[in-house]
Design an enzyme around this catalytic site. Structure first.
Site, short mmCIF file in Angstrom:
data_model
loop_
_atom_site.label_atom_id
_atom_site.label_comp_id
_atom_site.label_asym_id
_atom_site.label_seq_id
_atom_site.Cartn_x
_atom_site.Cartn_y
_atom_site.Cartn_z
N ARG A 81 -1.67 14.90 -1.86
CA ARG A 81 -3.06 14.46 -1.86
C ARG A 81 -3.93 15.69 -2.06
O ARG A 81 -3.80 16.68 -1.34
CB ARG A 81 -3.39 13.76 -0.54
CG ARG A 81 -2.62 12.48 -0.34
CD ARG A 81 -2.74 12.00 1.09
NE ARG A 81 -4.12 11.67 1.45
CZ ARG A 81 -4.62 10.45 1.35
NH1 ARG A 81 -3.88 9.46 0.89
NH2 ARG A 81 -5.86 10.20 1.72
N ASP B 236 -1.36 -1.03 6.07
CA ASP B 236 -1.63 -0.56 7.43
C ASP B 236 -3.11 -0.29 7.69
O ASP B 236 -3.48 -0.01 8.83
CB ASP B 236 -0.86 0.74 7.70
CG ASP B 236 -1.44 1.93 6.94
OD1 ASP B 236 -1.82 1.74 5.76
OD2 ASP B 236 -1.54 3.02 7.53
N THR C 149 -0.30 4.87 1.18
CA THR C 149 -0.57 5.77 2.30
C THR C 149 -0.44 5.02 3.62
O THR C 149 -1.12 4.01 3.84
CB THR C 149 -1.97 6.37 2.18
OG1 THR C 149 -2.09 7.02 0.92
CG2 THR C 149 -2.23 7.36 3.31
N GLU D 164 -8.46 15.40 7.57
CA GLU D 164 -9.28 16.35 8.31
C GLU D 164 -8.45 17.13 9.31
O GLU D 164 -8.60 18.35 9.46
CB GLU D 164 -10.41 15.60 9.04
CG GLU D 164 -11.53 15.13 8.16
CD GLU D 164 -12.72 14.66 8.96
OE1 GLU D 164 -12.57 14.46 10.18
OE2 GLU D 164 -13.81 14.50 8.38
N ASP E 278 0.86 -1.18 0.00
CA ASP E 278 0.00 0.00 0.00
C ASP E 278 0.90 1.23 0.00
O ASP E 278 2.10 1.14 0.29
CB ASP E 278 -0.91 -0.03 1.23
CG ASP E 278 -1.82 1.17 1.30
OD1 ASP E 278 -2.31 1.60 0.25
OD2 ASP E 278 -2.04 1.69 2.41
N ASN F 9 -8.46 -1.35 4.40
CA ASN F 9 -8.59 -1.63 2.96
C ASN F 9 -7.49 -2.54 2.44
O ASN F 9 -7.52 -2.95 1.29
CB ASN F 9 -8.61 -0.32 2.17
CG ASN F 9 -7.34 0.48 2.39
OD1 ASN F 9 -6.70 0.39 3.43
ND2 ASN F 9 -6.98 1.29 1.42
N ASP F 10 -6.51 -2.85 3.28
CA ASP F 10 -5.43 -3.75 2.88
C ASP F 10 -5.62 -5.17 3.40
O ASP F 10 -4.78 -6.03 3.12
CB ASP F 10 -4.08 -3.21 3.38
CG ASP F 10 -3.81 -1.80 2.90
OD1 ASP F 10 -4.07 -1.52 1.72
OD2 ASP F 10 -3.35 -0.98 3.71
N ASP G 93 -4.92 6.03 -4.53
CA ASP G 93 -4.65 7.43 -4.83
C ASP G 93 -4.63 7.69 -6.33
O ASP G 93 -4.65 6.78 -7.15
CB ASP G 93 -3.33 7.85 -4.21
CG ASP G 93 -3.49 8.24 -2.75
OD1 ASP G 93 -4.64 8.30 -2.30
OD2 ASP G 93 -2.48 8.47 -2.08
N THR H 231 -2.53 1.14 -4.73
CA THR H 231 -3.05 2.25 -3.95
C THR H 231 -4.34 2.76 -4.57
O THR H 231 -4.62 2.54 -5.75
CB THR H 231 -2.02 3.39 -3.89
OG1 THR H 231 -2.56 4.50 -3.17
CG2 THR H 231 -1.63 3.86 -5.28
#
Length: 1339
Positions: free
Chosen positions: A771, A989, A381, A661, A379, A992-993, A853, A851
């Site tokens: 990003r 990490d 990020t 955020e 991954d 989603n992985d 991204d 990824t």
């Protein structure tokens, strides 16, 4: 219906008692026995033991034959029993935790054990209490029924998550009375889906729906909420947490699979030897002219048939030669793996001092696979990057503010990012001392690591809690708690001077009634709206730095003065040009920022000069003169003393759900748009002049992976407008923008210019690895909002299709947006990532980045972390059409074949590869890379293009898959694993992985800021990507080499020893007789030769860690099972046969013609065989330690000690044989010592001769590296320099650096991209190497 007799109804449901144990006192022995019989070797030895109970084929004493299998199975049973007992103790601790449950008889809440909680019980929880069962939230003491939970006990995430009470039951001004609750609750059956839950409450002919936002999961912790009440819907093993606890995952390493194959070969060899024995016996019996005195008769005195005799001898030989299959090998492997994992977990180089975490092993059975990794799927990020977002750039209405000072500060920043236990920054000077202390802590904790089994650790992380004392705590009793995404990187922001001056101008305009230019007023309004969106459009919780889990509901100055509100309302008049009558907000929605345009004269550098400021501000400069140019961010600019609220703002602590955020809120705070408090119905912001602005919060449309945006709906306190602030992915926001008025050509031009400039800035941010997020807004009339709110309410209260309806309402609202600007946030690269990837690349490990991204961001990170080199030839594959995608694959494959010297074309279309044919020498083969997006992956998987895709990626040194979903990640891993038969490793990490980690041969989770879901699904857990370098190159190499050598040695040892019995059968008529005492045969494997191979399997080092890290190419020796393959196995088997012949016939010819008894003949043979087998291990041992010497010498001493004692006291232990005093007599005979000296020398002479040749004439690179370890420091450094200057690749270790140097000299390999357009024209897009190098240098 829940009434007073609900206790009777509750008994129909499962209790809350959990039991994670596998056994009970009554079923332990039979159940464990059945489980152990799942291992084929155990069944094999059990059958042999039972065969030995048949009198006609008995070889050994029945009891002796049972001893090895009893010992092996008993050891395993004891291990399983101790592990299960720890589970029982943990279950008991959890079940006896206490909570407050409503008692129907006493009509009050009473304290009960967790195990006594049942479905239908009302449970009352306070702040920091842990939820005992899955409950539907009915009441919260907070406004609007809001409750905050922390899920760190489930997934490790420390950020707060919001839950809502079911509508109609919660009131913050009154307590919840369970006796008044007389409604039915209908919900879905228990399942393990944590992200899905639905049901409804049947209340007075009204059905009130609820979903996962109303569910409190077992194991979560109540935070920031004084009192909550919920009703239990799932208890015990029906809770979602327990249903997701599948226990430890079982994987089988490639080494074990190879070993199982060789076990089958040994069984075939055993059958052949037994057949030879049975046939030989029949031939020997046939030599007698009449009845053989050795033939057995049946009950009638008749001779048994030859067929029966054949099978009897066959089974007898099976029992005699049974140890050809090493039963002790399985136990030894488990012990060796345990020792290897112990040293890996206690490696100080893999310990992270700042987070106090070290490597965690969650799968003991695949450590050796770490030495055979061929593909790594990573991954981006949080794995390659830190997942700590630093605000870098922003663009507002087409004007970019680069924040160069902030960028420079981030590049030279040396402040620590971590806090100690007291919440203070860790000083770098104390690193060495702290590491030494941590090392001692590791030594103290090592025993506990070995005692805890993997499955118990997994269970504790899923449902475990620290202690009972932590179950009930007051909110203020926690001195320090870690707050997610609150590092100094997010908070330390240097404002852009140009943008800061614009904000100050807006503050001055609010204070002054001076006549202003229309453009300046519009600019000010849009800038304010931009920062209001950053501050409002999030779910960030506000607390204090001293009590990070305590909410800040109202500030110290909760009400603004009337004069301050009037000053703020002046902002509305800033956008109205003089001479044009102002319209009301109801007539013109969105009038606060209705003209999205900044002055076209504005540039990032124009703000630093006073002249440009004069042009922009005009007469307003008279007021700016009164402002100090050195005013700090956060000062009260233009406000009155009564409005200043800086003191509370200094102690504010933000708790965000994501680092994005946090970075945006801290960025807004750097410009004095400070988020002061957040409640369920309002948000309070401190403006730059020090005034408070409280927005009424109407709705929050949370981010989801489908929409990829988030929105908040608020009522503006000044304009009284209903405003929708939205942020999200630029690919989505840009498609949702409002079409400009076609009749207003000038407006169309301005809008188009703003969008084009913003998109240009977004592309630039993405190409720099940032990003990106777009910021937009929309203004609703009261009628529009009321209509939408009704639809939203119907969707939220619907029973069927609730989630699709909610999604539909969000999509209806988030249209016709007005673009405000965009942001660029840097996800900093982790320390050591480039060096690690470069070392892995040299080691022959192909690294892929999977990824979600953007493509530009992913490619930039790939170059930055050295996954791709500027000299690589990079192909970009983007297509949503199957036919075009197939043609592109053919084109790229044709180009690759050109460089590989294959003149073959399959492409249907032609491609012009610029700068490739004319400048690149055909003799130089470049390394290839591939960039592909998620949509193209979908086309490949759906269009059966996997084979062509694999043909391409097999030629690529690196692959980047961007915009890929979690499912696509796992599909890619499975494709490479299954079709290329490669050993894969996946590392990530986040949640989603998880699918990718579980699909790989080895899964590694990183303990980052995205929770522990990846860690809990992994086989190994590390804290930084850079630790992968030593884990694979050093520990992976050692683990595989040690275990491979030990397995080979065990096969050799058993074959060499059991052949002594086989050769003897040629001299005893194949009768199944043994010339070695049965007890000594048993002790040979269990005691005399068991400890030395264990020490070598745990401690042996063929090459030092320094050499393995210095020369990553050495890792390639094990990638294709160089230490243990079919060749080495059969060579070792032949060597074992040769050594057994030497060990048998030297004593045979020595005592030939003598009158010694059978055990006197077998004892020197047994002793010489022991010396030979141990000396064989000594030849193969690379590193000698104290434990090696102790095990070797101890085994020999133990042999003589046990044999002497046995020969002294055992007179009739093995009747009719008599071993009495045999060893004592042998030790007085010089011939015995001569046999024990000559036999090992002759047996090991060929092996020693071959090893000598390998060390001199045919030295491998592993051996050369081992020789470097023996040099002194200066000679070693010089030898390493000389060696690196040569071609050290050879046949098995290709030289990567030589090619890279040639490529740099030629400077011909320009990255090239192939893309598709609607007209099906394929063109190359060369990227200049210099441009890429400049991009890398900027990082």
């Amino acid at each position: 219906m829940l009434t007073k007799d609900s206790e009777r109804i509750m008994r129909n449901y499962m209790s809350n008692k959990i039991t994670t144990t596998k056994y009970t006192i009554f079923n332990f022995l039979p159940k464990n026995f059945i489980e152990q019989c799942n291992r084929f070797a155990n069944i094999y030895f059990l059958l042999l033991a039972f065969l030995n109970w048949v009198p006609s084929i008995e070889v050994f004493h029945k009891e002796i034959t049972m001893l090895p299998i009893i010992i092996v199975m008993s050891v395993t049973a004891i291990k399983d029993g101790l592990e299960d007992f720890k589970r029982y103790q943990f279950d008991k601790k959890i079940n006896k935790s206490r909570t407050q449950v409503f008692d129907w008889k006493q009509h009050q809440y009473v304290e009960k054990y967790w195990k006594d909680v049942r479905v239908g019980d009302f449970v009352q929880l306070s702040c920091n209490e842990i939820i005992p069962a899955d409950m539907v939230l009915l009441h919260s003491s907070e406004q609007n029924g809001i409750c905050y939970i922390e899920t760190s006990n489930l997934d490790g995430e420390t950020n707060l998550k919001r839950r809502l009470a079911v509508k109609g039951f919660s009131s913050p001004h009154s307590e919840f009375e369970p006796v008044n609750f007389s409604n039915s609750i209908i919900c879905e059956n228990p399942n393990n889906d944590l992200n899905k839950f639905k049901g409804f409450v049947d209340k007075s002919e009204e059905k009130i729906g609820f979903d996962k936002e109303n569910l409190l999961l077992r194991g979560c912790t109540i935070r920031n909420t004084t009192v909550t009440v919920g009703i239990v819907v799932y208890a015990g093993h029906e809770t979602k947490t327990m249903l997701n606890n599948n226990g430890s995952r079982c994987k089988q390493s490639k080494l074990e699979k190879k070993m199982n194959t060789d076990v089958i070969y040994c069984m075939i060899l055993l059958v052949i030897m037994c057949l030879i024995g049975a046939i030989g016996h029949r031939i020997w019996v046939g030599t007698f002219p009449s009845w053989s005195p050795f033939e057995l008769a049946d009950q009638n005195g008749s001779l048994i048939s030859s067929i029966v005799s054949f099978f009897r001898i066959f089974l007898t030989m099976v029992i005699l030669l049974q140890i050809l299959i090493p039963i002790s090998l399985y136990v030894s492997i488990e012990l060796v793996k345990l020792g290897q994992i112990f040293f890996i977990c206690n490696d100080v180089d893999l310990y992270d001092e700042r987070t106090n975490t070290r490597l965690e092993c969650r799968a003991l059975n695949i450590a050796e696979d770490l030495g055979q990794i061929q593909y790594i799927f990573s991954d981006k990020t949080g794995t390659l990057t830190e997942n700590k977002m630093a605000f870098r750039h922003c663009t507002i209405m087409g004007t970019e503010f680069r924040h160069d000072e902030n960028t420079k500060h981030l590049s030279t920043r040396t402040q620590p990012d971590f806090l100690d236990k007291d919440g203070l920054p860790l000083e770098s000077s104390g690193s060495i001392t702290n590491l030494q202390n941590s090392t001692s802590d590791l030594k103290q904790k090592s025993t506990r690591l070995v005692e805890q089994s993997e499955s118990i650790c997994s269970q504790q992380q899923l449902t475990g809690f620290e202690s009972h004392n932590e179950l009930v705590m007051h909110c203020g009793s926690i001195p320090f708690q870690r707050v997610a995404f609150n590092s100094l990187i997010e908070k330390d922001i240097r404002p852009d001077e140009a943008l800061l001056k614009r904000i100050r101008d807006a503050v001055v305009h609010m204070e002054s009634l001076t006549q202003l230019k229309a453009g300046t007023g519009l600019e000010s309004a849009c800038i304010v709206d931009f920062f209001l969106a950053l501050t409002l459009c999030n779910t960030v919780m506000v607390s204090t730095a001293t009590q990070p889990r305590q909410p800040v509901l109202t500030s110290s100055s909760s009400k603004s003065s009337t004069r301050s509100l009037a000053k703020l309302k002046h902002l509305q008049r800033l956008k109205t040009p003089h001479g044009i009558p102002s319209q009301s907000s109801s007539d013109v929605p969105g009038s606060l920022c209705n003209t999205p345009l900044l002055s076209s004269k504005v540039s990032p550098t124009s703000f630093y000069g006073p002249a440009s400021a004069t042009d922009d501000i005009g007469s307003g400069m008279d007021s700016i003169d009164n402002i100090s140019e050195n005013a700090e961010v956060g000062s009260n600019v233009g406000g009155e003393d009564g409005d200043v609220i800086d003191e509370p703002a200094k102690n504010i602590c933000y708790e965000a759900e994501s680092p994005d955020e946090a970075a945006l809120v801290h960025a807004a705070r750097a410009y004095d748009f400070t988020l002061l408090s957040r409640t369920p119905d309002q948000v309070t912001i401190k403006l730059p002049q020090g005034n408070l602005l409280t927005f009424k919060l109407l709705h929050i449309l949370a981010f989801d992976s489908t929409r990829k945006i988030m929105s908040v709906i608020v009522r503006h306190p000044i304009t009284n407008e209903i405003v929708v602030y939205t942020k999200g992915a630029d690919s989505v926001i840009m498609d949702l923008l409002e079409e400009p008025d076609k009749d207003n050509i000038e407006e169309q031009k301005k809008q188009r210019n703003i969008i084009e400039e913003t998109q240009k800035h977004l592309n630039q941010y993405a190409s720099n690895g940032l990003r990106t997020l777009c910021i937009a807004k929309k203004v609703l009339t009261d009628g529009e909002y009321e209509k939408w709110a009704n639809l939203r309410h119907e969707a939220e209260t619907s029973i069927d299709h609730r989630e699709p309806l909610i999604m539909e309402t969000a999509l209806q609202l988030e249209t016709n947006l007005k673009l405000l600007g965009a942001t660029g946030i840097e996800d900093r690269l982790q320390d050591g990532v480039p060096d690690t990837i470069e070392a892995l690349r040299e080691a022959g490990i192909l690294t892929w980045v999977l990824t979600g991204d953007k493509q530009e961001t992913a490619v930039y990170i790939a170059y930055t972390c050295k996954l791709m080199n500027p000299n690589d030839l990079i192909f970009t594959l983007n297509s949503e059409n199957q036919e075009i995608c197939e043609s592109l694959l053919d084109c790229i494959l044709d180009e690759v074949r050109k460089y590989n010297g294959i003149n073959h074309t399959t492409s249907k279309l032609t491609v012009n590869f610029a700068s490739t044919s004319s400048t690149r020498k055909p003799t130089i083969k470049p390394t290839f890379g591939l960039v592909i997006d998620g949509k193209t992956l979908s086309v490949i998987f759906q269009g059966n293009l996997q084979k062509k895709f694999l043909d391409l990626v097999k030629c690529c040194q690196s692959v980047v898959c961007c915009r890929s979903t979690p499912r696509q990640k796992s599909m890619v891993v499975k494709l490479v694993r299954d079709h290329l038969k490669a050993t894969t490793l996946a590392i990530g990490d986040g949640a989603n992985d998880v699918s990718m980690i579980q699909a790989a041969n080895v899964g590694i989770g990183i303990t980052g800021q995205e929770g522990m879901q990846a860690v809990m699904a992994s086989d190994f857990a590390i804290s930084h990507f850079k630790y992968l370098k030593k884990l694979l190159l050093v520990h992976g190499h050692w683990c595989h080499t040690r275990l491979a050598n030990m397995i080979i040695y065990y096969f050799y040892k058993n074959v060499a020893y059991v052949n002594l019995l086989f050769w003897y059968q040629f001299f005893c008529g194949f009768s199944g007789t043994s010339m070695i005492d049965y007890w000594l045969l048993i002790f040979f494997n269990l005691l005399f030769t068991s400890l030395p191979p264990l020490m070598c399997g745990i401690l042996d080092k063929d090459v030092s860690a320094e050499m393995l890290l210095e020369f990553p190419q050495l890792y390639r020796s094990n990638q294709h099972s160089g230490a243990y393959n079919h060749y080495t196995f059969w060579i070792t088997m032949l060597d074992a046969f040769y050594q057994s012949l030497v060990c048998f016939f030297i004593p045979y010819f020595t005592y030939q013609g003598s009158n010694i008894d059978i055990f006197t003949f077998g004892t020197p043979m047994n002793t010489a065989s022991l010396f030979t087998i141990l000396a064989h291990l000594a030849v193969e041992t690379k590193t000698w330690t104290f434990m090696h010497w102790v095990s070797m010498i101890g085994s020999i001493v133990l042999y003589f000690l046990i044999t002497l004692v046995y020969s002294t006291f055992c007179v009739t232990c093995n009747s009719p044989s008599n071993p009495y005093w045999i060893m004592q007599r042998q030790m007085t005979d010089p011939l015995f010592y001569l046999i024990c000296l000559i036999t090992p020398i002759l047996a090991l002479l060929p092996r020693y001769f071959i090893r000598s040749l390998q060390g001199t004439l045919f030295a491998s690179y592993l051996l050369k590296a081992r020789q470097l370890d023996n040099l002194d420091k200066e000679q070693q450094i010089q030898a390493i320099r000389d060696w690196k200057g040569l071609n050290i690749s050879g046949n098995d270790v290709p030289n990567l650096t030589e090619f890279a140097d040639q490529s740099r000299v030629e400077n011909v390999n320009h990255p090239c991209a192939i893309t598709s357009n609607p007209n099906s024209q394929f063109v190359s897009l060369p990227v200049e190497t210099a441009d890429i190098q400049r991009s890398i240098n900027r990082v």
